[in-house]
Design a protein around this motif. Structure first.
Motif, mmCIF file in Angstrom:
data_model
loop_
_atom_site.group_PDB
_atom_site.id
_atom_site.type_symbol
_atom_site.label_atom_id
_atom_site.label_comp_id
_atom_site.label_asym_id
_atom_site.label_seq_id
_atom_site.Cartn_x
_atom_site.Cartn_y
_atom_site.Cartn_z
ATOM 1 N N VAL A 92 1.522 -10.270 -8.606
ATOM 2 C CA VAL A 92 1.132 -10.979 -9.816
ATOM 3 C C VAL A 92 -0.110 -11.794 -9.486
ATOM 4 N N LEU A 93 -1.187 -11.583 -10.226
ATOM 5 C CA LEU A 93 -2.410 -12.362 -10.056
ATOM 6 C C LEU A 93 -2.324 -13.563 -10.988
ATOM 7 N N ALA A 94 -2.031 -14.728 -10.428
ATOM 8 C CA ALA A 94 -1.801 -15.931 -11.229
ATOM 9 C C ALA A 94 -3.115 -16.670 -11.441
ATOM 10 N N ALA A 95 -3.526 -16.805 -12.706
ATOM 11 C CA ALA A 95 -4.768 -17.476 -13.063
ATOM 12 C C ALA A 95 -4.474 -18.628 -14.019
ATOM 13 N N ALA A 96 -5.479 -19.467 -14.243
ATOM 14 C CA ALA A 96 -5.285 -20.640 -15.090
ATOM 15 C C ALA A 96 -5.020 -20.247 -16.539
ATOM 16 N N GLY A 97 -5.808 -19.300 -17.054
ATOM 17 C CA GLY A 97 -5.650 -18.874 -18.435
ATOM 18 C C GLY A 97 -6.707 -19.461 -19.340
ATOM 19 N N ILE B 278 7.765 -8.671 -4.696
ATOM 20 C CA ILE B 278 6.687 -9.105 -5.589
ATOM 21 C C ILE B 278 6.056 -10.381 -5.044
ATOM 22 N N ALA B 279 4.764 -10.306 -4.784
ATOM 23 C CA ALA B 279 4.005 -11.457 -4.283
ATOM 24 C C ALA B 279 3.178 -12.057 -5.412
ATOM 25 N N VAL B 280 2.853 -13.332 -5.270
ATOM 26 C CA VAL B 280 1.958 -14.006 -6.208
ATOM 27 C C VAL B 280 0.657 -14.317 -5.488
ATOM 28 N N ALA B 281 -0.446 -13.778 -6.022
ATOM 29 C CA ALA B 281 -1.783 -14.091 -5.508
ATOM 30 C C ALA B 281 -2.337 -15.236 -6.342
ATOM 31 N N ALA C 194 7.217 -17.403 -7.536
ATOM 32 C CA ALA C 194 7.158 -16.189 -6.716
ATOM 33 C C ALA C 194 8.534 -15.846 -6.169
ATOM 34 N N PRO C 195 9.006 -14.617 -6.385
ATOM 35 C CA PRO C 195 10.310 -14.234 -5.847
ATOM 36 C C PRO C 195 10.254 -13.852 -4.371
ATOM 37 N N TRP C 196 9.046 -13.636 -3.846
ATOM 38 C CA TRP C 196 8.906 -13.239 -2.435
ATOM 39 C C TRP C 196 7.902 -14.163 -1.757
#
Length: 275
Positions: A158-163, A215-218, A235-237
């Protein structure tokens, strides 16, 4: 080696072919958003020092849109304005996509300073240097490298961005996700901390529904802060650290600066002939 090459190029750029000294390049103003998290300001200050190390003859300044000092308006007001019509500053947004700050806030802040001729560089993203930084941050967090395609079938990011509500910002973030997916060889779903969908939790569920159980969070944030912390908590992982002061970030700041300096002057608007 990259630092030595950049420093040597910086020194040579100050001397013309006939041996005379050229005028100094316009100052670089790094424009950060600002954050109540003290780690953000510390990160930005360290990044500026890395930029100065790469380009020691370049005047580098910091300005914030909000929440931290110095504010951008104060930084711009403190600059010397060339009398010969030269560019007085190049503003490089420490932002990862197009959006309201890049399109309105930063240009308007520059236009509000009397006599200042400024250029606003493109935001940092999307760009391959960001993708490499995201990749290395994931590896630092525990991402497995050198695995086979079969072994990666359970992986996802998952590529986590501000939005942002700006559709061009969403396009830019999706492009970064696509480039990171090509780099990793696994699906990468963009997600947002605010203003856009899906959330990180929803993106995690979507990947899990596709059979991705690792699943990783970037962290697609320039510095630590509330949004980055909240996204990492989902993040689950594994969760990677923000982009921060990675060496590629300093190179990318200078790349955007150089692009803005080299851009041709916009053609003056023609006055409409009276009827």
């Amino acid at each position: 080696m990259n630092a030595i090459t950049s420093q040597l190029g910086s020194q040579l750029s100050l001397v013309s072919l006939n041996g005379t000294r050229r005028p100094p390049p316009p100052p670089l103003v790094l424009v950060a958003h600002g954050s109540r998290d003290p780690r953000a300001l510390s990160t930005v200050r360290t990044l500026i020092e890395r930029v100065r190390e790469l380009r020691p003859h370049l005047s580098v300044h910091l300005g914030h849109i909000e929440l931290n000092e110095p504010l951008l308006a104060d930084t711009l007001a403190s600059l010397d304005h060339p009398k010969d019509g030269a560019v007085g500053a190049v503003l490089v947004p420490l932002l990862l996509s197009r959006g309201y700050h890049v399109k309105r806030d930063i240009p308007e802040a520059a236009a509000a300073v009397p006599g200042l001729r400024a250029r606003v560089a493109a935001p940092l993203g999307p760009h391959p240097l960001l993708v490499e930084t995201l990749y290395e941050r994931l590896v630092e967090a525990g991402w497995r490298t050198g695995t086979s395609a079969a072994a990666r079938r359970g992986d996802g990011v998952v590529l986590a961005a501000a939005g942002s509500r700006d559709p061009e910002s969403i396009v830019d973030t999706r492009r970064t996700a696509q480039l990171l997916a090509e780099r990793l060889g696994v699906p990468v779903v963009p997600a947002y901390a605010s203003a856009a969908a899906p959330t990180v939790a929803a993106a995690v569920r979507a990947l899990a529904a596709r059979g991705r159980h690792r699943i990783a969070v970037a962290s697609y944030f320039t510095a630590p802060g509330r949004f980055a912390t909240e996204c990492a908590a989902a993040a689950p992982w594994i969760a990677a650290a923000p982009l921060g002061t990675h060496a590629a970030m300093a190179r990318l700041v200078l790349h955007r600066y150089d692009q803005a300096v080299a851009a041709p002057e916009p053609a003056p608007e023609r006055e409409l002939a009276s009827a």
